[in-house]
Design a protein around this motif. Sequence first.
Motif, PDB file in Angstrom:
ATOM      1  N   ASP A   1      12.283-100.640 -17.737  1.00 17.35           N
ATOM      2  CA  ASP A   1      11.093-100.259 -16.988  1.00 17.35           C
ATOM      3  C   ASP A   1       9.840-100.385 -17.857  1.00 17.35           C
ATOM      4  O   ASP A   1       8.981 -99.507 -17.873  1.00 17.35           O
ATOM      5  CB  ASP A   1      11.223 -98.837 -16.423  1.00 17.35           C
ATOM      6  N   ASP A   2       9.753-101.506 -18.561  1.00 20.31           N
ATOM      7  CA  ASP A   2       8.615-101.811 -19.424  1.00 20.31           C
ATOM      8  C   ASP A   2       7.916-103.067 -18.913  1.00 20.31           C
ATOM      9  O   ASP A   2       8.539-104.132 -18.823  1.00 20.31           O
ATOM     10  CB  ASP A   2       9.055-102.063 -20.868  1.00 20.31           C
ATOM     11  N   PHE A   3       6.628-102.931 -18.613  1.00 24.23           N
ATOM     12  CA  PHE A   3       5.845-104.058 -18.122  1.00 24.23           C
ATOM     13  C   PHE A   3       4.520-104.089 -18.864  1.00 24.23           C
ATOM     14  O   PHE A   3       3.784-103.099 -18.864  1.00 24.23           O
ATOM     15  CB  PHE A   3       5.623-103.935 -16.609  1.00 24.23           C
ATOM     16  N   PHE A   4       4.234-105.209 -19.497  1.00 30.39           N
ATOM     17  CA  PHE A   4       2.968-105.396 -20.195  1.00 30.39           C
ATOM     18  C   PHE A   4       2.070-106.232 -19.298  1.00 30.39           C
ATOM     19  O   PHE A   4       2.481-107.286 -18.804  1.00 30.39           O
ATOM     20  CB  PHE A   4       3.187-106.075 -21.545  1.00 30.39           C
TER      21      PHE A   4
ATOM     22  N   ASN B   1       6.375 -98.152 -11.480  1.00 31.99           N
ATOM     23  CA  ASN B   1       5.744 -97.360 -10.422  1.00 31.99           C
ATOM     24  C   ASN B   1       4.235 -97.253 -10.595  1.00 31.99           C
ATOM     25  O   ASN B   1       3.549 -96.736  -9.725  1.00 31.99           O
ATOM     26  CB  ASN B   1       6.373 -95.977 -10.312  1.00 31.99           C
ATOM     27  N   ALA B   2       3.699 -97.756 -11.679  1.00 29.03           N
ATOM     28  CA  ALA B   2       2.254 -97.745 -11.914  1.00 29.03           C
ATOM     29  C   ALA B   2       1.590 -99.038 -11.443  1.00 29.03           C
ATOM     30  O   ALA B   2       0.379 -99.180 -11.567  1.00 29.03           O
ATOM     31  CB  ALA B   2       1.974 -97.550 -13.402  1.00 29.03           C
ATOM     32  N   LEU B   3       2.400 -99.953 -10.897  1.00 26.85           N
ATOM     33  CA  LEU B   3       1.871-101.258 -10.510  1.00 26.85           C
ATOM     34  C   LEU B   3       2.176-101.565  -9.051  1.00 26.85           C
ATOM     35  O   LEU B   3       3.239-101.213  -8.540  1.00 26.85           O
ATOM     36  CB  LEU B   3       2.481-102.350 -11.399  1.00 26.85           C
ATOM     37  N   LEU B   4       1.244-102.239  -8.396  1.00 26.34           N
ATOM     38  CA  LEU B   4       1.436-102.713  -7.033  1.00 26.34           C
ATOM     39  C   LEU B   4       1.546-104.229  -7.064  1.00 26.34           C
ATOM     40  O   LEU B   4       0.779-104.897  -7.757  1.00 26.34           O
ATOM     41  CB  LEU B   4       0.258-102.320  -6.142  1.00 26.34           C
TER      42      LEU B   4
ATOM     43  N   ASP C   1       8.220-100.890  -8.564  1.00 24.59           N
ATOM     44  CA  ASP C   1       9.545-100.275  -8.704  1.00 24.59           C
ATOM     45  C   ASP C   1      10.349-100.389  -7.404  1.00 24.59           C
ATOM     46  O   ASP C   1      11.558-100.622  -7.438  1.00 24.59           O
ATOM     47  CB  ASP C   1       9.451 -98.823  -9.180  1.00 24.59           C
ATOM     48  N   LEU C   2       9.695-100.275  -6.252  1.00 27.47           N
ATOM     49  CA  LEU C   2      10.386-100.425  -4.975  1.00 27.47           C
ATOM     50  C   LEU C   2      10.797-101.878  -4.747  1.00 27.47           C
ATOM     51  O   LEU C   2      11.891-102.146  -4.247  1.00 27.47           O
ATOM     52  CB  LEU C   2       9.498 -99.934  -3.829  1.00 27.47           C
TER      53      LEU C   2
ATOM     54  N   ASP D   1      15.302 -97.276  -9.492  1.00 25.60           N
ATOM     55  CA  ASP D   1      15.376 -95.975  -8.831  1.00 25.60           C
ATOM     56  C   ASP D   1      14.968 -94.796  -9.696  1.00 25.60           C
ATOM     57  O   ASP D   1      14.826 -93.702  -9.192  1.00 25.60           O
ATOM     58  CB  ASP D   1      16.777 -95.739  -8.267  1.00 25.60           C
ATOM     59  N   ARG D   2      14.749 -94.970 -10.965  1.00 22.47           N
ATOM     60  CA  ARG D   2      14.293 -93.837 -11.770  1.00 22.47           C
ATOM     61  C   ARG D   2      12.770 -93.778 -11.680  1.00 22.47           C
ATOM     62  O   ARG D   2      12.102 -94.790 -11.551  1.00 22.47           O
ATOM     63  CB  ARG D   2      14.761 -93.935 -13.214  1.00 22.47           C
ATOM     64  N   GLN D   3      12.219 -92.590 -11.737  1.00 18.55           N
ATOM     65  CA  GLN D   3      10.794 -92.398 -11.556  1.00 18.55           C
ATOM     66  C   GLN D   3      10.164 -91.743 -12.769  1.00 18.55           C
ATOM     67  O   GLN D   3       9.873 -90.555 -12.746  1.00 18.55           O
ATOM     68  CB  GLN D   3      10.533 -91.551 -10.313  1.00 18.55           C
ATOM     69  N   PRO D   4       9.951 -92.470 -13.853  1.00 11.89           N
ATOM     70  CA  PRO D   4       9.234 -91.870 -14.968  1.00 11.89           C
ATOM     71  C   PRO D   4       7.777 -91.677 -14.578  1.00 11.89           C
ATOM     72  O   PRO D   4       7.350 -92.148 -13.532  1.00 11.89           O
ATOM     73  CB  PRO D   4       9.367 -92.915 -16.076  1.00 11.89           C
ATOM     74  N   GLY D   5       7.025 -90.992 -15.429  1.00 11.59           N
ATOM     75  CA  GLY D   5       5.616 -90.775 -15.143  1.00 11.59           C
ATOM     76  C   GLY D   5       4.867 -92.079 -15.036  1.00 11.59           C
ATOM     77  O   GLY D   5       5.317 -93.117 -15.503  1.00 11.59           O
ATOM     78  N   MET D   6       3.722 -92.023 -14.378  1.00 10.99           N
ATOM     79  CA  MET D   6       2.926 -93.238 -14.193  1.00 10.99           C
ATOM     80  C   MET D   6       2.242 -93.656 -15.482  1.00 10.99           C
ATOM     81  O   MET D   6       1.898 -94.799 -15.642  1.00 10.99           O
ATOM     82  CB  MET D   6       1.886 -93.012 -13.103  1.00 10.99           C
ATOM     83  N   GLU D   7       2.040 -92.721 -16.384  1.00  4.20           N
ATOM     84  CA  GLU D   7       1.391 -93.054 -17.648  1.00  4.20           C
ATOM     85  C   GLU D   7       2.418 -93.390 -18.693  1.00  4.20           C
ATOM     86  O   GLU D   7       3.515 -92.883 -18.706  1.00  4.20           O
ATOM     87  CB  GLU D   7       0.562 -91.872 -18.129  1.00  4.20           C
ATOM     88  N   ARG D   8       2.034 -94.226 -19.611  1.00  2.00           N
ATOM     89  CA  ARG D   8       2.893 -94.579 -20.735  1.00  2.00           C
ATOM     90  C   ARG D   8       2.181 -94.219 -21.995  1.00  2.00           C
ATOM     91  O   ARG D   8       1.044 -94.294 -22.150  1.00  2.00           O
ATOM     92  CB  ARG D   8       3.180 -96.082 -20.758  1.00  2.00           C
TER      93      ARG D   8
END
Length: 137
Positions: A40-43, A57-60, A124-125, A130-137
């Motif tokens: 769940d790492d996206f740069f 989950n922080a990206l659309l 994420d959807l 399916d895991r929901q870490p916080g929106m901030e990294r």
Amino acid sequence: MIPDPELNGKIVMMNPKMWAQHADEAGVIGQITKADAFRDDFFVDYGGASEHWHGANALLALRKSTEIYDLLRDKPHTLSVNDFKDLKNIALLLDYGTKKHHRTAMELVLKNEHIRDAATIRLDLLLGIDRQPGMER
């Protein structure tokens, strides 16, 4: 799930819930430069001096054009004329398939918040994470 190499270069928008926290950035539309969906790492490169690290989950991401066409066909009465027109244009731009067209489609979403839910989906959807870490990294 979309393979990680196919995510590289994908046009995404920062989740609007994060805009206030990142108001000093170059923008909210960017391009994935490196992806590891398992971790769940996206740069994402937003055009600034450095890339930003996010969870999915922080990206659309943009929906498929077929989903947008289905909405236009099945529920046109729920949309204003301008929203209908913008969604139709987004679907057409997605059909062209180039990164430039995808960025233009995302810019239409940015300009018209009324169509955001119809035109985008949280990454994420889309990926089935399916895991929901916080929106901030």
